[in-house]
Write a protein that holds these residues in place. Structure first.
Motif, PDB file in Angstrom:
ATOM      1  N   SER A  90     -27.470  21.824-100.132  1.00 29.93           N
ATOM      2  CA  SER A  90     -28.471  21.928 -99.059  1.00 29.93           C
ATOM      3  C   SER A  90     -29.317  20.670 -98.975  1.00 29.93           C
ATOM      4  O   SER A  90     -29.626  20.181 -97.882  1.00 29.93           O
ATOM      5  N   ALA A  91     -29.699  20.127-100.127  1.00 31.17           N
ATOM      6  CA  ALA A  91     -30.494  18.896-100.129  1.00 31.17           C
ATOM      7  C   ALA A  91     -29.703  17.749 -99.513  1.00 31.17           C
ATOM      8  O   ALA A  91     -30.232  16.972 -98.708  1.00 31.17           O
ATOM      9  N   ILE A  92     -28.439  17.645 -99.866  1.00 26.80           N
ATOM     10  CA  ILE A  92     -27.583  16.599 -99.301  1.00 26.80           C
ATOM     11  C   ILE A  92     -27.441  16.807 -97.794  1.00 26.80           C
ATOM     12  O   ILE A  92     -27.550  15.866 -97.001  1.00 26.80           O
ATOM     13  N   TYR A  93     -27.235  18.059 -97.396  1.00 26.20           N
ATOM     14  CA  TYR A  93     -27.036  18.379 -95.982  1.00 26.20           C
ATOM     15  C   TYR A  93     -28.287  18.069 -95.153  1.00 26.20           C
ATOM     16  O   TYR A  93     -28.217  17.370 -94.140  1.00 26.20           O
ATOM     17  N   PHE A  94     -29.428  18.571 -95.577  1.00 32.60           N
ATOM     18  CA  PHE A  94     -30.633  18.436 -94.759  1.00 32.60           C
ATOM     19  C   PHE A  94     -31.269  17.045 -94.865  1.00 32.60           C
ATOM     20  O   PHE A  94     -31.918  16.591 -93.929  1.00 32.60           O
ATOM     21  N   GLU A  95     -31.091  16.379 -95.992  1.00 37.36           N
ATOM     22  CA  GLU A  95     -31.689  15.052 -96.160  1.00 37.36           C
ATOM     23  C   GLU A  95     -30.782  13.929 -95.667  1.00 37.36           C
ATOM     24  O   GLU A  95     -31.281  12.866 -95.295  1.00 37.36           O
ATOM     25  N   ALA A  96     -29.447  14.146 -95.688  1.00 37.53           N
ATOM     26  CA  ALA A  96     -28.565  12.998 -95.471  1.00 37.53           C
ATOM     27  C   ALA A  96     -27.315  13.301 -94.662  1.00 37.53           C
ATOM     28  O   ALA A  96     -26.372  12.521 -94.692  1.00 37.53           O
ATOM     29  N   ARG A  97     -27.276  14.411 -93.928  1.00 37.56           N
ATOM     30  CA  ARG A  97     -26.033  14.739 -93.229  1.00 37.56           C
ATOM     31  C   ARG A  97     -25.655  13.715 -92.164  1.00 37.56           C
ATOM     32  O   ARG A  97     -24.495  13.586 -91.803  1.00 37.56           O
ATOM     33  N   SER A  98     -26.630  12.954 -91.654  1.00 34.16           N
ATOM     34  CA  SER A  98     -26.324  11.926 -90.664  1.00 34.16           C
ATOM     35  C   SER A  98     -26.008  10.575 -91.312  1.00 34.16           C
ATOM     36  O   SER A  98     -25.675   9.615 -90.618  1.00 34.16           O
ATOM     37  N   GLU A  99     -26.089  10.523 -92.641  1.00 33.41           N
ATOM     38  CA  GLU A  99     -25.807   9.284 -93.360  1.00 33.41           C
ATOM     39  C   GLU A  99     -24.313   9.175 -93.667  1.00 33.41           C
ATOM     40  O   GLU A  99     -23.580  10.170 -93.610  1.00 33.41           O
ATOM     41  N   ALA A 100     -23.877   7.978 -94.038  1.00 26.77           N
ATOM     42  CA  ALA A 100     -22.514   7.800 -94.527  1.00 26.77           C
ATOM     43  C   ALA A 100     -22.359   8.529 -95.861  1.00 26.77           C
ATOM     44  O   ALA A 100     -23.347   8.923 -96.488  1.00 26.77           O
ATOM     45  N   LEU A 101     -21.121   8.702 -96.293  1.00 25.35           N
ATOM     46  CA  LEU A 101     -20.858   9.464 -97.518  1.00 25.35           C
ATOM     47  C   LEU A 101     -21.546   8.865 -98.743  1.00 25.35           C
ATOM     48  O   LEU A 101     -22.024   9.598 -99.611  1.00 25.35           O
ATOM     49  N   ASP A 102     -21.617   7.527 -98.823  1.00 29.86           N
ATOM     50  CA  ASP A 102     -22.270   6.945 -99.996  1.00 29.86           C
ATOM     51  C   ASP A 102     -23.775   7.219 -99.985  1.00 29.86           C
ATOM     52  O   ASP A 102     -24.386   7.366-101.050  1.00 29.86           O
ATOM     53  N   GLY A 103     -24.360   7.333 -98.796  1.00 35.81           N
ATOM     54  CA  GLY A 103     -25.766   7.724 -98.707  1.00 35.81           C
ATOM     55  C   GLY A 103     -25.976   9.168 -99.123  1.00 35.81           C
ATOM     56  O   GLY A 103     -26.967   9.507 -99.774  1.00 35.81           O
ATOM     57  N   GLN A 104     -25.032  10.035 -98.765  1.00 37.55           N
ATOM     58  CA  GLN A 104     -25.102  11.436 -99.185  1.00 37.55           C
ATOM     59  C   GLN A 104     -24.945  11.545-100.700  1.00 37.55           C
ATOM     60  O   GLN A 104     -25.669  12.304-101.361  1.00 37.55           O
TER      61      GLN A 104
END
Length: 202
Positions: A90-104
C-alpha cells in the motif's frame, strides 16, 4: 655507439608491459569493487529476526531498470497477502505508483530499512501506520484499493522484491523521503539520491 635492440628484447619488453597493464587493471577493479560493495551495503541492525529473507541484502546487486522490470514481470503474483505485506504494498502504491519501478523499489526499501533501524516500529504496518509519517494513512487506516488493477499487482510484486532484498535501490540505506515539490528542507539529514519525483535521505 648506438645500442642494438634485438627482436627478442622487443618481445620481452612488450610482454613485460602487458603483464604490468593487466596487473594494474585487475587490482584496480578489485579494489573498486570492494569499495563499491561497502559503500552500497545497507545499514543492518542485528536483533530483528522477523524478516530473515533480507539478511543477504548486503550482497544484492543495485537495481537497474531493465533487470527490475524483468523481475517484476517474472515474479509470480502472490494470491494471499499477510497484513504486513499489504501495508508495504500500500505504501508503494499510494506513495509511488506513478513513479518508475526503481522509484517504487526505493520507497519499499525505505520502509524495510525503517523496520531494522531501531528508530521506528519493527513491522511494516507499524512503520506505515505510525502517526504523521504517511499522508495517505487516515485515522490509522489504509485506503481501499482496486486489487485487480495492474498498478496494484505491480506494487505487490515490488513489495515482495523490497522485502526479500533481491535488489538494492539507488537510495539504499535511506530512512526518509519527500516529493521534489515538497517545501521540506532536511539540511541536517544526508541526501542519498533523487529518483524521479522523490528525494531520499538518511
Amino acid at each position: 655507439m648506438t645500442p642494438v635492440i634485438t627482436k627478442a628484447s622487443l618481445v620481452s619488453m612488450a610482454a613485460t608491459m602487458m603483464v604490468m597493464i593487466y596487473s594494474a587493471i585487475g587490482s584496480g577493479a578489485s579494489a573498486q569493487d570492494k569499495v563499491s560493495a561497502q559503500a552500497n551495503s545497507p545499514i543492518l541492525t542485528p536483533g530483528f529476526a522477523s524478516l530473515p529473507t533480507d539478511a543477504d541484502a548486503t550482497f544484492a546487486p543495485q537495481a537497474n531498470t531493465a533487470e527490475l522490470a524483468s523481475m517484476v514481470a517474472a515474479e509470480p503474483q502472490v494470491q494471499a497477502l499477510t497484513q504486513d505485506m499489504r501495508c508495504l504494498a500500500s505504501a508503494i502504491y499510494f506513495e509511488a505508483r506513478s513513479e518508475a519501478l526503481d522509484g517504487q523499489l526505493a520507497v519499499g526499501r525505505v520502509i524495510v530499512a525503517r523496520t531494522k533501524s531501531g528508530r521506528f516500529p519493527t513491522s511494516y504496518c507499524g512503520v506505515v501506520q505510525q502517526p504523521s509519517q504517511f499522508a495517505f494513512v487516515r485515522h490509522n487506516r489504509l485506503p481501499d484499493v482496486d486489487t485487480n488493477s495492474i498498478t496494484w499487482k505491480k506494487a505487490v510484486v515490488v513489495a515482495q522484491l523490497a522485502h526479500e532484498g533481491k535488489l538494492k535501490s539507488a537510495a539504499e540505506g535511506a530512512l526518509y523521503f519527500h516529493s521534489v515539490r515538497s517545501k521540506n528542507r532536511w539540511d541536517k539529514r544526508i541526501r542519498v539520491a533523487q529518483i524521479d519525483n522523490h528525494v531520499f535521505y538518511r
